[in-house]
Design a protein around this motif. Structure first.
Motif, PDB file in Angstrom:
ATOM      1  N   PHE A  26      11.072  -3.649  -9.040  1.00 35.96           N
ATOM      2  CA  PHE A  26      11.935  -4.610  -8.346  1.00 35.96           C
ATOM      3  C   PHE A  26      11.602  -4.666  -6.853  1.00 35.96           C
ATOM      4  CE2 PHE A  26      15.740  -5.700  -5.903  1.00 35.96           C
ATOM      5  CZ  PHE A  26      16.047  -6.936  -6.466  1.00 35.96           C
ATOM      6  N   ALA A  27      11.341  -3.493  -6.261  1.00 38.13           N
ATOM      7  CA  ALA A  27      10.980  -3.458  -4.840  1.00 38.13           C
ATOM      8  C   ALA A  27       9.691  -4.238  -4.586  1.00 38.13           C
ATOM      9  CB  ALA A  27      10.832  -2.013  -4.372  1.00 38.13           C
ATOM     10  N   ILE A  28       8.719  -4.079  -5.512  1.00 31.62           N
ATOM     11  CA  ILE A  28       7.455  -4.808  -5.359  1.00 31.62           C
ATOM     12  C   ILE A  28       7.676  -6.314  -5.515  1.00 31.62           C
ATOM     13  CG2 ILE A  28       5.200  -5.204  -6.422  1.00 31.62           C
ATOM     14  CD1 ILE A  28       5.165  -2.196  -7.093  1.00 31.62           C
ATOM     15  N   PHE A  29       8.502  -6.690  -6.536  1.00 26.67           N
ATOM     16  CA  PHE A  29       8.817  -8.112  -6.719  1.00 26.67           C
ATOM     17  C   PHE A  29       9.481  -8.690  -5.471  1.00 26.67           C
ATOM     18  CE2 PHE A  29      12.476 -10.896  -7.528  1.00 26.67           C
ATOM     19  CZ  PHE A  29      11.805 -12.063  -7.862  1.00 26.67           C
ATOM     20  N   PHE A  30      10.461  -7.955  -4.930  1.00 27.00           N
ATOM     21  CA  PHE A  30      11.181  -8.454  -3.754  1.00 27.00           C
ATOM     22  C   PHE A  30      10.239  -8.590  -2.550  1.00 27.00           C
ATOM     23  CE2 PHE A  30      14.107  -7.948  -0.088  1.00 27.00           C
ATOM     24  CZ  PHE A  30      14.915  -9.043  -0.341  1.00 27.00           C
ATOM     25  N   ALA A  31       9.302  -7.654  -2.427  1.00 28.49           N
ATOM     26  CA  ALA A  31       8.338  -7.734  -1.324  1.00 28.49           C
ATOM     27  C   ALA A  31       7.468  -8.978  -1.456  1.00 28.49           C
ATOM     28  CB  ALA A  31       7.473  -6.479  -1.303  1.00 28.49           C
ATOM     29  N   PHE A  32       7.012  -9.266  -2.687  1.00 25.61           N
ATOM     30  CA  PHE A  32       6.220 -10.480  -2.902  1.00 25.61           C
ATOM     31  C   PHE A  32       7.050 -11.732  -2.622  1.00 25.61           C
ATOM     32  CE2 PHE A  32       3.059  -7.901  -5.101  1.00 25.61           C
ATOM     33  CZ  PHE A  32       1.890  -8.584  -4.826  1.00 25.61           C
ATOM     34  N   PHE A  33       8.337 -11.706  -3.039  1.00 26.28           N
ATOM     35  CA  PHE A  33       9.217 -12.854  -2.803  1.00 26.28           C
ATOM     36  C   PHE A  33       9.378 -13.113  -1.305  1.00 26.28           C
ATOM     37  CE2 PHE A  33      13.524 -14.482  -1.976  1.00 26.28           C
ATOM     38  CZ  PHE A  33      13.448 -15.694  -2.651  1.00 26.28           C
ATOM     39  N   LEU A  34       9.659 -12.054  -0.549  1.00 27.36           N
ATOM     40  CA  LEU A  34       9.800 -12.190   0.906  1.00 27.36           C
ATOM     41  C   LEU A  34       8.511 -12.704   1.534  1.00 27.36           C
ATOM     42  CD1 LEU A  34      11.805  -9.077   2.187  1.00 27.36           C
ATOM     43  CD2 LEU A  34      12.522 -11.473   2.184  1.00 27.36           C
ATOM     44  N   ARG A  35       7.391 -12.167   1.042  1.00 27.18           N
ATOM     45  CA  ARG A  35       6.103 -12.584   1.598  1.00 27.18           C
ATOM     46  C   ARG A  35       5.857 -14.065   1.341  1.00 27.18           C
ATOM     47  NH1 ARG A  35       0.281  -9.656   0.357  1.00 27.18           N
ATOM     48  NH2 ARG A  35      -0.987 -11.022   1.660  1.00 27.18           N
ATOM     49  N   GLY A  36       6.215 -14.555   0.143  1.00 27.29           N
ATOM     50  CA  GLY A  36       6.038 -15.969  -0.170  1.00 27.29           C
ATOM     51  C   GLY A  36       6.887 -16.862   0.718  1.00 27.29           C
TER      52      GLY A  36
ATOM     53  N   ALA B 207       0.832  -1.205   0.000  1.00 29.79           N
ATOM     54  CA  ALA B 207       0.000   0.000   0.000  1.00 29.79           C
ATOM     55  C   ALA B 207       0.866   1.255   0.000  1.00 29.79           C
ATOM     56  CB  ALA B 207      -0.920  -0.020   1.220  1.00 29.79           C
ATOM     57  N   TRP B 208       1.948   1.221   0.775  1.00 26.67           N
ATOM     58  CA  TRP B 208       2.820   2.389   0.908  1.00 26.67           C
ATOM     59  C   TRP B 208       3.437   2.773  -0.434  1.00 26.67           C
ATOM     60  CZ3 TRP B 208       3.960   5.286   5.280  1.00 26.67           C
ATOM     61  CH2 TRP B 208       5.005   6.203   5.156  1.00 26.67           C
ATOM     62  N   VAL B 209       3.883   1.791  -1.202  1.00 24.04           N
ATOM     63  CA  VAL B 209       4.629   2.070  -2.430  1.00 24.04           C
ATOM     64  C   VAL B 209       3.714   2.515  -3.572  1.00 24.04           C
ATOM     65  CG1 VAL B 209       4.562  -0.203  -3.543  1.00 24.04           C
ATOM     66  CG2 VAL B 209       6.633   1.208  -3.725  1.00 24.04           C
ATOM     67  N   MET B 210       2.394   2.313  -3.445  1.00 16.35           N
ATOM     68  CA  MET B 210       1.484   2.705  -4.514  1.00 16.35           C
ATOM     69  C   MET B 210       1.509   4.200  -4.793  1.00 16.35           C
ATOM     70  SD  MET B 210       0.036   0.178  -6.040  1.00 16.35           S
ATOM     71  CE  MET B 210       1.533  -0.763  -5.837  1.00 16.35           C
ATOM     72  N   ARG B 211       1.741   5.014  -3.747  1.00 20.40           N
ATOM     73  CA  ARG B 211       1.789   6.456  -3.961  1.00 20.40           C
ATOM     74  C   ARG B 211       2.909   6.830  -4.934  1.00 20.40           C
ATOM     75  NH1 ARG B 211       3.372  10.282   0.987  1.00 20.40           N
ATOM     76  NH2 ARG B 211       5.269   9.058   0.667  1.00 20.40           N
ATOM     77  N   ASP B 212       4.098   6.245  -4.722  1.00 20.34           N
ATOM     78  CA  ASP B 212       5.219   6.539  -5.608  1.00 20.34           C
ATOM     79  C   ASP B 212       5.011   5.954  -6.994  1.00 20.34           C
ATOM     80  OD1 ASP B 212       6.558   7.966  -3.656  1.00 20.34           O
ATOM     81  OD2 ASP B 212       7.574   6.183  -2.870  1.00 20.34           O
ATOM     82  N   VAL B 213       4.369   4.788  -7.083  1.00 18.28           N
ATOM     83  CA  VAL B 213       4.098   4.192  -8.389  1.00 18.28           C
ATOM     84  C   VAL B 213       3.242   5.134  -9.237  1.00 18.28           C
ATOM     85  CG1 VAL B 213       2.893   2.319  -9.579  1.00 18.28           C
ATOM     86  CG2 VAL B 213       4.361   1.810  -7.627  1.00 18.28           C
TER      87      VAL B 213
END
Length: 604
Positions: A78-88, A54-60
């Protein structure tokens, strides 16, 4: 009046629930503290990465779509991908860890329940149907695991995710946050009311389902009787009625549980719609940043799932705690024949058994034994005879201390059995019940239960003495042949001979025989009687008999009538009393050809 009663009981019920939750955590938390800590850390990562989305959507929106900043085309995706990877990775870790902990908790409580059940007194099982008890345990044992897992996942994942997202919402726009958070109080009030209704319905559902499973188990165990007496239609009708009631309760639980859905969705929909309308208005009229509005709405939508799960937490926790409470009801059942605080091991020298004015009844108002006194001499055989219901088998049960006397004492070599440990008492006794009981395993395993440390040679010697080896060796695997459920693959006489072999292997100074030859045919009875005569030498033996032909050679015969010793003496002595009870019993069984069984009629 009803409302007042409910209002007074609510705090007590909440207090019981909190006490139960503290007990579950206290008994299991320390054991799995490290595992829960790692799982909680994984759940925190899940919560943080969710809030980051949610936080990164503003910058997107602002940097890529509005400002056209090409440098962010790589960084932000890349930050969003890495966040999803960590979450998985974190989701996988917490899932595996909590599953392993949950399985261990279930296994520990299963072991604990079985150990406790074996310590409970015989009268507990007389008052509780075994099939329903097994079904109830099977349903309830997962309640402990669910209570712990719900607590961890709700606090470490859902609550933290919601807190992080609310923080992101407030950081973006505090006014919109107030609008969104107005949905919380009405949902909480509604869930609290539903959980009170669910508690009673869940308890009823568990009881009914255990009765259904118990009924099916009993029918399977007694299928021969069911078919022999054409009971299929009757049992189907009874079970169908139970299933219908269980289905109705389950439907009631579903209605209560899912009732929160429409209200939650409606209230949340109003809040989300209001936020979108107000934020859109401000963006159009006052030119607010679309990135901030999009980030806020994203946080709000992401917060809905954890908020919905937390809203249902009380309902789910109620169901888990009801299951856990029913498990603790069994675990908290105290053995009624507990060892005395200063109980000592029994030391048997001769093996004299003495009843001193013993009174006992399975129900206080209906005594079975009345001031009963007798002495069984050491190293001799004492036979108990009499009409059914007179108290013979009760005497055997009291010697084993399956029950405690209402008054009077039972002494072995002058020691009151109430003052010694049950384990030492029963270790000094070999017991052959009227109905033979076999357990899962092989024939050899079932005989070895008499003395687990016995060698194979000793097991086989006991089988030969019990005249069992002749049929054992004809089995497909000999001594290693599985016996089936309670020996269903063997005849009644074969099961009884294995039961006798188990008692012979125990080699105890006291031998109790409760109609040990009742299931044998004439040939087997003669053979086993010879084996028992050898086994009874130099032991104190108490034998309950209906067929007088089996106890003619007893050193002492006691005629039990209405809970008292009516006559005593040897076979010949008792026959000299023409109007005595024993002489009449002898006459009922055809005199010297005592081959019939005494009926259950009361002696005249």
């Amino acid at each position: 009046m009803t409302k007042t009663t409910l209002s007074l009981s609510e705090p007590r019920q909440r207090g019981e629930a909190l006490h139960l939750l503290r007990r579950v955590i206290a008994e299991n938390g320390r054991e799995h503290l490290a595992g829960y800590a790692v799982a909680a850390l994984c759940l925190v990562v899940v919560a943080l990465t969710t809030a980051f989305m949610a936080w990164v959507m503003r910058d997107v929106i602002d940097e890529i779509f509005v400002a056209g900043n090409r440098a962010m085309l790589f960084t932000l995706p890349f930050a969003i991908f890495f966040a999803f990877f960590l979450r998985g990775i974190a989701s996988y870790g917490q899932g595996v860890i909590l599953a392993r902990i949950g399985n261990d908790v279930v296994a520990r409580y299963q072991r604990r329940l079985f150990a406790h059940l074996t310590e409970l007194s015989v009268d507990f099982f007389g008052e509780t149907r075994s099939a329903q008890l097994a079904a109830r345990i099977n349903q309830n044992v997962s309640g402990i695991r669910d209570t712990l897992n719900l607590t961890v996942t709700s606090l470490a994942r859902d609550l933290l995710t919601l807190i992080f997202l609310i923080f992101a919402m407030i950081w973006q726009d505090w006014a919109l946050s107030l609008i969104a958070l107005t949905a919380g109080p009405p949902i909480a009030i509604m869930i609290s009311r539903l959980s009170r209704k669910l508690r009673k319905a869940t308890r009823q559902s568990i009881d009914l389902n255990s009765r259904v499973l118990g009924s099916m188990q009993e029918a399977a165990q007694g299928i021969q009787v069911v078919k022999a007496f054409t009971m299929e239609k009757l049992l189907r009708a009874r079970t169908d009625d139970l299933i219908e009631k269980a289905e109705e309760r389950s439907n009631r639980i579903a209605i209560i549980t899912e009732r929160s859905g429409p209200i939650t969705e409606t209230v949340a929909g109003i809040a989300v719609a209001a936020v979108i309308a107000w934020s859109g208005y401000r963006s159009i009229v006052y030119g607010y940043s679309p990135g901030s509005m999009f980030a806020f709405i994203t946080a709000l939508l992401l917060a809905y799932d954890p908020a919905r799960r937390l809203a249902k937490l009380q309902v789910q926790m109620e169901r888990a705690l009801v299951n856990a409470k029913m498990i603790y009801e069994i675990l908290d059942e105290a053995p009624r024949q507990a060892d005395a605080p200063d109980a000592k091991p029994l030391s048997v020298a001769g093996g004299e058994i003495r009843f001193d004015a013993v009174t006992f009844g399975y129900h206080a108002e209906e005594p079975v034994l009345r001031e009963l006194s007798f002495t069984a001499p050491p190293g001799r055989t004492t036979a108990l005879v009499g009409a059914s219901g007179g108290g013979k088998s009760t005497i055997i049960a009291l010697i084993e201390r399956f029950y405690d006397t209402a008054s009077g004492r039972i002494l072995i070599d002058g020691t009151d059995i109430a003052t010694v440990t049950k384990h030492s008492l029963r270790s000094a006794i070999a017991y052959v019940p009227q109905s033979p009981v076999l357990f899962e395993g092989s024939i050899r395993d079932n005989i070895r239960f008499g003395r687990p440390e016995a060698s194979d040679a000793e097991v086989e010697d006991a089988a030969r003495k019990a005249q069992a080896e002749e049929f054992i060796l004809t089995q497909p695997l000999g001594y290693e042949t599985p016996v089936g459920e309670n020996g269903v693959t063997l005849s009644g006489g074969q099961r009884q001979r294995l039961s006798i072999a188990r008692a012979l292997l125990r080699d105890a100074p006291i031998l109790l025989l409760d109609e040990a030859t009742s299931a044998l045919d004439t040939r087997s009875e003669v053979l086993v009687q010879r084996a028992l005569e050898t086994a009874m030498r130099d032991r104190t033996v108490i034998v309950v008999a209906h067929r007088l032909s089996t106890i003619v050679g007893a050193d002492q015969i006691l005629v039990v009538d209405r809970g008292r010793i009516a006559e005593s003496g040897t076979h010949q002595e008792l026959l000299t009393r023409p109007n005595g009870l024993y002489a009449r019993l002898h006459g009922f069984q055809g005199g010297a050809d005592a081959s019939q069984t005494i009926e259950t009629e009361t002696l005249p």
